[in-house]
Motif scaffolding. Structure first.
Motif, mmCIF file in Angstrom:
data_model
loop_
_atom_site.group_PDB
_atom_site.id
_atom_site.type_symbol
_atom_site.label_atom_id
_atom_site.label_comp_id
_atom_site.label_asym_id
_atom_site.label_seq_id
_atom_site.Cartn_x
_atom_site.Cartn_y
_atom_site.Cartn_z
ATOM 1 N N ARG A 116 -2.456 6.427 3.624
ATOM 2 C CA ARG A 116 -1.084 6.739 3.192
ATOM 3 C C ARG A 116 -0.886 6.420 1.721
ATOM 4 N NH1 ARG A 116 2.317 8.944 7.439
ATOM 5 N NH2 ARG A 116 0.921 8.774 9.228
ATOM 6 N N GLU A 117 0.077 7.106 1.135
ATOM 7 C CA GLU A 117 0.567 6.756 -0.198
ATOM 8 C C GLU A 117 1.556 5.594 -0.020
ATOM 9 O OE1 GLU A 117 -0.458 8.353 -2.802
ATOM 10 O OE2 GLU A 117 -0.879 10.438 -2.302
ATOM 11 N N TYR A 118 1.948 4.977 -1.146
ATOM 12 C CA TYR A 118 2.874 3.848 -1.029
ATOM 13 C C TYR A 118 4.212 4.248 -0.419
ATOM 14 C CZ TYR A 118 -0.290 0.511 -2.941
ATOM 15 O OH TYR A 118 -1.372 -0.319 -3.092
ATOM 16 N N GLY A 119 4.636 5.484 -0.609
ATOM 17 C CA GLY A 119 5.897 5.927 -0.019
ATOM 18 C C GLY A 119 5.817 6.192 1.476
ATOM 19 N N ASP A 146 -2.577 0.280 6.588
ATOM 20 C CA ASP A 146 -3.803 -0.474 6.333
ATOM 21 C C ASP A 146 -4.053 -1.531 7.410
ATOM 22 O OD1 ASP A 146 -4.375 0.997 4.108
ATOM 23 O OD2 ASP A 146 -3.688 -0.505 2.650
ATOM 24 N N PRO A 193 4.568 2.930 5.999
ATOM 25 C CA PRO A 193 4.277 2.202 4.764
ATOM 26 C C PRO A 193 2.789 1.903 4.655
ATOM 27 C CG PRO A 193 6.169 1.248 5.884
ATOM 28 C CD PRO A 193 5.599 2.276 6.803
ATOM 29 N N LYS A 194 2.268 1.973 3.442
ATOM 30 C CA LYS A 194 0.827 1.826 3.242
ATOM 31 C C LYS A 194 0.291 0.528 3.844
ATOM 32 C CE LYS A 194 -2.735 2.321 -0.293
ATOM 33 N NZ LYS A 194 -3.574 1.239 0.206
ATOM 34 N N GLU A 195 1.039 -0.582 3.649
ATOM 35 C CA GLU A 195 0.577 -1.868 4.168
ATOM 36 C C GLU A 195 0.440 -1.825 5.689
ATOM 37 O OE1 GLU A 195 2.973 -1.339 2.044
ATOM 38 O OE2 GLU A 195 2.555 -2.535 0.243
ATOM 39 N N ASP A 215 -2.000 10.702 2.508
ATOM 40 C CA ASP A 215 -2.820 10.876 1.306
ATOM 41 C C ASP A 215 -3.906 11.925 1.586
ATOM 42 O OD1 ASP A 215 -3.779 10.463 -1.234
ATOM 43 O OD2 ASP A 215 -4.963 8.694 -0.714
#
Lengths: 653, 254
Positions: free
Chosen positions: A151-154, B151, B146-148, A158
């Motif tokens: 994913r992108e930060y938003g 991940d 959210p990326k976090e 990706d």
């Protein structure tokens, strides 16, 4: 004797062209119209149909789960101890989809165009277009299942780039995309197992296809733990059993991957198309020694940030860090400025082979080229590069004891994927009614070369979004007919064929192990039908394979019995099939007097060494009919028409 | 190098097993551990002895098939490494290596080094999924993650289902395996509707096959994907909450 006259005795050609049953109409509405035109089975009637699915990789698991959700009664056979072990799990880089999330000009038509071109114009246009259409649904489906895509930060998805494309359309989950997609399909499958709509048989290997009145009505399989030979009957049989890359012995395929299910269907009459279309993946870890049991792939995604080079000097023995910039040849960037390091796999593999053959190879036995991340590390910082490729770097270091952050990787091409497979029509049904073939096991979508990140796409397209529609079209008229009883003589005969075969292996008492024969076969086909093929080498292979096969049947040593786990016995059947299949692969390569995609005939190349197609004589899928072991097969030609993609010499310059 | 192997041989699920010793006088340090077993098997076949049965497939550390206790350690001495990615350069020349199958009540031996790990599938069957029938999904970018979160979910989802965590655990508990799947799905927005049922069903199923977790932490050390034991804390927290959550009021959270 001229090569031409020699080959004509090796096979017959069927007089009538083979019909792929592609629906009429413009390319972008064929699938939509066909979905409306196909017969349906109403929800209450679906449970009256029994479907046997063989294989639990992306194609098999997604098909079994989707068919179970629709209400069909599904039986799934896998030779693994769990469906999650299937080799789709090892795909690293990603999955393509025409989402155009990057706003870089992607579209269904562009993915379709890139795939037909990437396949060197040897695929069926209509199938490829459908693949591009459903690609977007696959990403939606997988995201909903909880596949942890990057994913992108938003919070949005990706993408990255892959070979053969100038847009970023590849979705990925670190370097473990195949694993995550397979676990998604596997979890959907296990949900259906729990609900009772899919019956799962583990450690069960299909050994015969059963036909009744010409229709596929079941399979005979062996329980790999108890040795029990068992019949399974259904209204249709779906093979999703993967490719045949292990015919080469050394490949990036898992050790147990094999061609037995498709080959045994072929022996029962299913046509085998384009077996010579094999993909050699450019970025694998070079072989180090005789004991090597398999080759390890390094994902194509690495070519996003890695630069391929060799020293300009012949036989340069300096380590990479001692070769100054001016003495390096970044040969992919030099020869293909438009695509650079991201040229398609076949083009990259051949370019690498040429450098190594010329004596510019690197590493202890000079059998590799560098894939260098120094520039990306400088541009992006070590942390960003680490984040993108950490698991690949770790894997490389574990195997070679070298860290790619400090020393460039060494890579060399290896057998990776097979575009050929059982011939199927637009509905993914073979020429045998009721036998459907999905994923790598069929021949349909990739032509003579598959683009990176398209195998996962095809496996899931076939299983989630094509078969669930097309199988209904076949089943609807069979409403009310019970599946053939497993007491029928057709099952008894198939069971006794399997029992006899097993007895034969166990009583041969020869001198060489099954693996010995596999290795010998691998050497023959790699040396003569690998990255470069010629009349001479192929004739050589065709002379050497039959005696090896005969020796196998007289001299193989399989110890132990049938009634317990016996891994040598399992392998014996698979290697026996490879010894027959390998011959067909070489014959197909010999008959195809052109170069296209992964099939490179040294007699047919352009002045600068690129593949030279012969569209006038070879714009067809070559589908072979079995006439007996060692007997000349019959070639059926399905003409390929290109109405939407202009036939051109492929250029990535 | 010169290695001696002590390998567990057991003819079938009900047969009595025993160690047998084999001498491997000339092996290369560049060999993988499974290539060593391949070599042993070729030698055994040559001597008309049945080869050692063992599970293996991808040999890239991702399929989770390989499963050997090597000198008492699941997958051997290298951290974060499955047996297939273990190389002989990690062993001392001249040493003796003991090789056994996974030892756990829930993983009965089939033959030699091969065990039956179907119990792990049963845990997944009971809730290790998000119910999203084919065709029913919205556009992928409608679900923001959210990326976090993505991940962390990926860290948990990296589990290869080999069972090393169970084999390494003195209690033969499957907490790390179960926690990895629960965390992967319960962390994601897509996994919220089934969150409480999932954890409850999976833990209950797990407990019907496997032992109980007493926080030894051996699982994390043995895990070839280095999955963090923190996920077990998350599992326990969600399992506890699932006991009192009024699931009808879930969308009232704020």
């Amino acid at each position: 004797m001229s090569p031409r006259s020699n080959i004509s005795a090796r096979f017959d050609t069927a007089p009538d062209p083979l019909d792929g049953r592609v629906p009429p109409g413009p390319i972008d509405s064929k699938w939509t119209d066909h979905k409306f035109d196909m017969r349906l089975v109403n929800p209450a009637n679906k449970r009256k149909f029994e479907i046997i699915v063989v294989g639990s990789g992306l194609a098999g698991a997604s098909a079994a789960a989707s068919l179970g959700e629709l209400g069909y009664k599904v039986t799934l056979l896998t030779f693994h101890d769990s469906p999650r072990r299937a080799h789709s799990i090892a795909a690293q880089g990603g999955i393509n989809a025409a989402k155009n999330y990057k706003n870089d000009g992607d579209s269904v038509h562009r993915l379709f165009y890139d795939t037909v071109k990437g396949g060197d114009y040897r695929s069926r246009e209509a199938n490829v277009h459908r693949l591009a259409e459903v690609s977007v649904d696959i990403i939606d489906q997988c995201a909903a299942q909880g596949v942890p895509f990057a994913r992108e930060y938003g919070g949005l998805l990706d993408n990255r780039s892959f070979g053969g494309a100038q847009v970023s359309r590849t979705f990925y989950a670190r370097g473990q995309t195949g694993q995550q997609l397979l676990l998604g399909a596997y979890s959907a499958l296990m949900r259906q197992v729990h609900l009772g709509s899919v019956k799962l048989y583990r450690r069960t290997e299909m050994l015969e296809l059963v036909l009744h009145d010409g229709r596929a009505t079941g399979v005979v399989a062996r329980d790999l733990v108890t040795g029990e030979i068992r019949s399974f009957s259904g209204h249709a049989v779906v093979l999703a059993t993967g490719g045949y890359g292990n015919v080469f012995y050394l490949s990036t395929n898992a050790k147990a991957s094999n061609a037995s299910a498709t080959w045994r269907a072929h022996r029962k009459g299913a046509l085998f198309a384009n077996p010579c279309f094999t993909q050699i993946h450019p970025t694998c870890i070079p072989a180090s020694d005789e004991f090597q049991s398999k080759l390890t792939l390094m994902s194509e995604s690495l070519r996003n940030d890695g630069r391929v080079w060799v020293p300009k000097e012949l036989d340069d023995t300096r380590t990479a860090d001692l070769v100054p910039e001016s003495e390096r040849d970044y040969f992919l960037e030099r020869r293909y400025p438009a695509f650079g390091n991201l040229v398609p796999r076949d083009v990259a593999s051949r370019a690498i082979k040429r450098e190594v053959d010329a004596g510019r190879g690197v590493g202890p036995i000079k059998n590799g080229v560098y894939l260098d991340f120094a520039e990306s590390i400088e541009r992006l910082g070590p942390k960003a590069v680490e984040e993108r490729y950490s698991n690949l770097f770790e894997m490389y270091e574990r195997i070679t004891d070298e860290n790619p952050q400090n020393t460039p990787m060494r890579i060399y091409p290896a057998v990776h994927y097979t575009m050929g497979g059982l011939w199927v029509d637009y509905d993914l049904m073979s020429n045998l009614p009721g036998l459907f073939v999905l994923g790598e096991a069929n021949f349909s979508d990739h032509g003579a070369n598959r683009l990176g990140a398209s195998a996962l796409m095809q496996g899931l397209a076939d299983g989630y979004f094509v078969l669930p529609y097309t199988i209904g079209n076949y089943l609807a008229p069979l409403l009310g007919a019970a599946p053939v009883s497993t007491d029928d003589t057709v099952f008894a005969e198939a069971e006794s064929t399997v029992r006899d075969e097993i007895k034969r292996y166990l009583s041969t008492n020869g001198t060489h192990s099954v693996d010995w024969f596999h290795r010998e076969l691998g050497k023959i086909v790699w040396d003569n039908c690998g990255m470069a093929r010629s009349t001479e080498t192929l004739e050589k292979a065709l002379t050497e394979i039959p005696p090896l096969r005969e020796q196998f049947h007289n001299d193989v040593k399989v110890l132990g019995d049938n009634e317990s786990m016996n891994q040598s016995l399992e392998k014996a059947g698979r290697v026996s099939d490879f010894l027959e299949f390998g011959e067909l692969m070489c014959l197909d390569a010999l008959h195809r007097e052109e170069s296209c995609g992964g099939h490179f005939r040294v007699e047919h190349q352009t002045e600068d060494g690129e593949a030279l197609r012969d569209d006038e004589n070879f714009a067809y899928a070559g589908a072979w009919e079995f006439n007996g072991v060692g007997a000349p097969p019959t070639l059926h030609k399905e003409p390929l028409e290109f109405e939407n993609v202009h036939l051109a010499q492929r250029s990535y310059k | 190098m010169h290695l001696k192997l002590r390998v567990w041989r057991q003819a079938g699920p009900t047969a009595t097993g025993a160690f047998e010793s084999y001498d491997m006088p000339e092996v290369s340090a560049e060999m993988s551990f499974l290539e060593l077993i391949d070599e042993l098997n070729e030698k055994l076949i040559e001597a008309n002895k049945e080869p050692v049965a063992f599970d293996h497939d991808c040999r890239e550390g991702i399929c989770g098939s390989c499963s050997m206790m090597i000198n008492g350690q699941a997958h051997g001495p290298s951290r974060g490494t499955a047996t297939c990615q273990l190389f002989l350069r990690k062993f001392v020349d001249g040493s003796e290596i003991t090789v056994e199958p996974w030892r756990a009540g829930a993983f009965p031996v089939i033959r030699d080094l091969s065990t039956d790990r179907t119990a792990l599938d049963h845990i997944i069957e009971s809730g290790g999924f998000i119910s999203a029938p084919t065709g029913s999904a919205p556009d992928a970018n409608l679900i923001l993650v959210p990326k976090e979160v993505a991940d962390a979910a990926m860290d948990a989802a990296a589990c290869i289902g080999c069972g090393a965590c169970v084999a390494a655990c003195p209690n033969s508990a499957a907490q790390l395996f179960t926690a990895a799947k629960v965390a992967h799905l319960n962390l994601l927005p897509q996994g919220q509707p089934e969150r409480w049922n999932r954890v409850q069903n999976m833990v209950d199923t797990m407990e019907s096959y496997f032992g109980s977790c007493t926080n030894h932490g051996e699982c994390e050390k043995a895990c070839p994907k280095e999955i963090s034991i923190d996920f077990i804390a998350l599992l326990n927290k969600d399992y506890l909450k699932a006991q009192w959550k009024n699931r009808k009021l879930e969308s009232q959270r704020g």
